[in-house]
Design a protein around this motif. Structure first.
Motif, PDB file in Angstrom:
ATOM      1  N   ALA A 290       0.837  -1.206   0.000  1.00  0.00           N
ATOM      2  CA  ALA A 290       0.000   0.000   0.000  1.00  0.00           C
ATOM      3  C   ALA A 290       0.872   1.256   0.000  1.00  0.00           C
ATOM      4  N   PHE A 291       1.945   1.235   0.784  1.00  0.00           N
ATOM      5  CA  PHE A 291       2.865   2.372   0.851  1.00  0.00           C
ATOM      6  C   PHE A 291       3.473   2.665  -0.516  1.00  0.00           C
ATOM      7  N   TYR A 292       4.029   1.628  -1.162  1.00  0.00           N
ATOM      8  CA  TYR A 292       4.718   1.840  -2.432  1.00  0.00           C
ATOM      9  C   TYR A 292       3.751   2.129  -3.583  1.00  0.00           C
ATOM     10  N   LEU A 293       2.563   1.558  -3.539  1.00  0.00           N
ATOM     11  CA  LEU A 293       1.573   1.858  -4.570  1.00  0.00           C
ATOM     12  C   LEU A 293       1.166   3.328  -4.500  1.00  0.00           C
ATOM     13  N   ALA A 294       0.873   3.813  -3.298  1.00  0.00           N
ATOM     14  CA  ALA A 294       0.512   5.226  -3.133  1.00  0.00           C
ATOM     15  C   ALA A 294       1.673   6.136  -3.517  1.00  0.00           C
ATOM     16  N   SER A 295       2.881   5.731  -3.159  1.00  0.00           N
ATOM     17  CA  SER A 295       4.061   6.535  -3.479  1.00  0.00           C
ATOM     18  C   SER A 295       4.281   6.622  -4.984  1.00  0.00           C
ATOM     19  N   GLY A 296       4.153   5.492  -5.668  1.00  0.00           N
ATOM     20  CA  GLY A 296       4.366   5.481  -7.114  1.00  0.00           C
ATOM     21  C   GLY A 296       3.315   6.270  -7.870  1.00  0.00           C
ATOM     22  N   LEU A 297       2.049   6.064  -7.526  1.00  0.00           N
ATOM     23  CA  LEU A 297       0.973   6.793  -8.207  1.00  0.00           C
ATOM     24  C   LEU A 297       1.023   8.283  -7.879  1.00  0.00           C
ATOM     25  N   GLY A 298       1.392   8.603  -6.657  1.00  0.00           N
ATOM     26  CA  GLY A 298       1.421  10.004  -6.241  1.00  0.00           C
ATOM     27  C   GLY A 298       2.435  10.841  -6.985  1.00  0.00           C
TER      28      GLY A 298
END
Length: 198
Positions: A62-70
Motif C-alpha cells: 500500500a505504501f509503495y503503490l501510493a508513493s508510485g501513483l502520487g
C-alpha cells in the motif's frame, strides 16, 4: 536555461551550492529511512498483532503503490507551487503518518496510515530534482544528483541499524515515534529554509 545558470559561478556560489546539495542529499535520506523502518519491526508486529507476513507485506505494498501513483500528480504540484513547499508538506505527511503508527491500537490502522505515508513519500524525487535543477549551478549538476542518490542509499543503511536497535531495545512503538519526530524536524527545516531551498 535554469535560474542557477544566470548567476556567474564563484567561490561563494560554490559554497552555497555545497550547502544546497548537502541539505537535499540529507533530506532524500529521510525518504529511504522511512521506506526501511517497518520491515525490521515485522517480528515485533507479528508478535503483538498476530499477523502473518502476507498481511504485513500488504502494508508495504500500500505504501509503495501510493508513493508510485502520487509522483505523477506531485510533479504537477511542484511545477505550480515549487519544490520546497511541496517537499515540506509531503515530508510532514510521511513523518506524521509513520509516527502515528506508534499509537495504532489495531493492525487495520496500518493500511490507511501506509497510504498517507506513501503519498507523502511521493514528493521526494520530483521536488528534490526541481530544487537541485533550479538552484545549483549547471557545472555541479552531476555531483548534485550523485550526492542525492548517495543520500538515499545512506538512508537504507541507517534505517535498519538505528531503528532496529531502538525497536528491539524500547519496542517498535518507540522506534516509530523516533522516526516520526526525526521526519517532522526535517520537514520543519525544509519549510523554513526559504533562502537556501526556495
Amino acid at each position: 536555461m535554469n535560474a542557477a545558470a544566470a548567476i556567474p559561478d564563484s567561490p561563494e556560489r560554490a559554497r552555497r551550492d555545497a550547502a544546497i546539495i548537502g541539505s537535499v542529499g540529507l533530506i532524500h535520506s529521510t525518504s529511504h529511512v522511512f521506506q526501511f523502518c517497518l520491515p525490521p519491526m515485522f517480528p515485533l508486529l507479528q508478535e503483538e498483532f498476530g499477523m502473518g507476513y502476507t498481511a504485513l507485506g500488504s502494508v508495504l505494498a500500500a505504501f509503495y503503490l501510493a508513493s508510485g501513483l502520487g509522483q505523477v500528480f506531485v510533479g504537477i504540484a511542484v511545477d505550480r507551487w515549487g519544490g520546497r513547499i511541496v517537499l515540506a508538506v509531503g515530508m510532514a505527511a510521511l513523518a506524521g503518518a509513520m509516527g502515528a503508527l506508534a499509537f495504532a491500537p489495531a493492525f487495520w490502522m496500518f493500511l490507511p496510515l501506509a497510504v498517507i505515508a506513501g503519498l507523502g513519500n511521493s514528493v521526494f524525487h520530483p521536488a528534490d530534482f526541481a530544487i537541485l535543477s533550479h538552484a545549483v549551478h549547471p557545472s555541479r549538476t552531476g555531483r548534485a544528483f550523485s550526492i542525492h542518490a548517495f543520500g538515499g542509499t545512506l538512508g537504507y543503511i541507517v534505517s535498519p541499524l538505528l531503528l532496529s536497535a531502538v525497536g528491539f531495545w524500547l519496542g517498535w512503538r518507540a522506534a516509530m515515534a523516533v522516526a516520526g519526530i526525526y521526519g517532522l524536524v526535517q520537514a520543519a527545516f525544509v519549510f523554513f529554509a526559504r533562502d537556501l531551498l526556495g
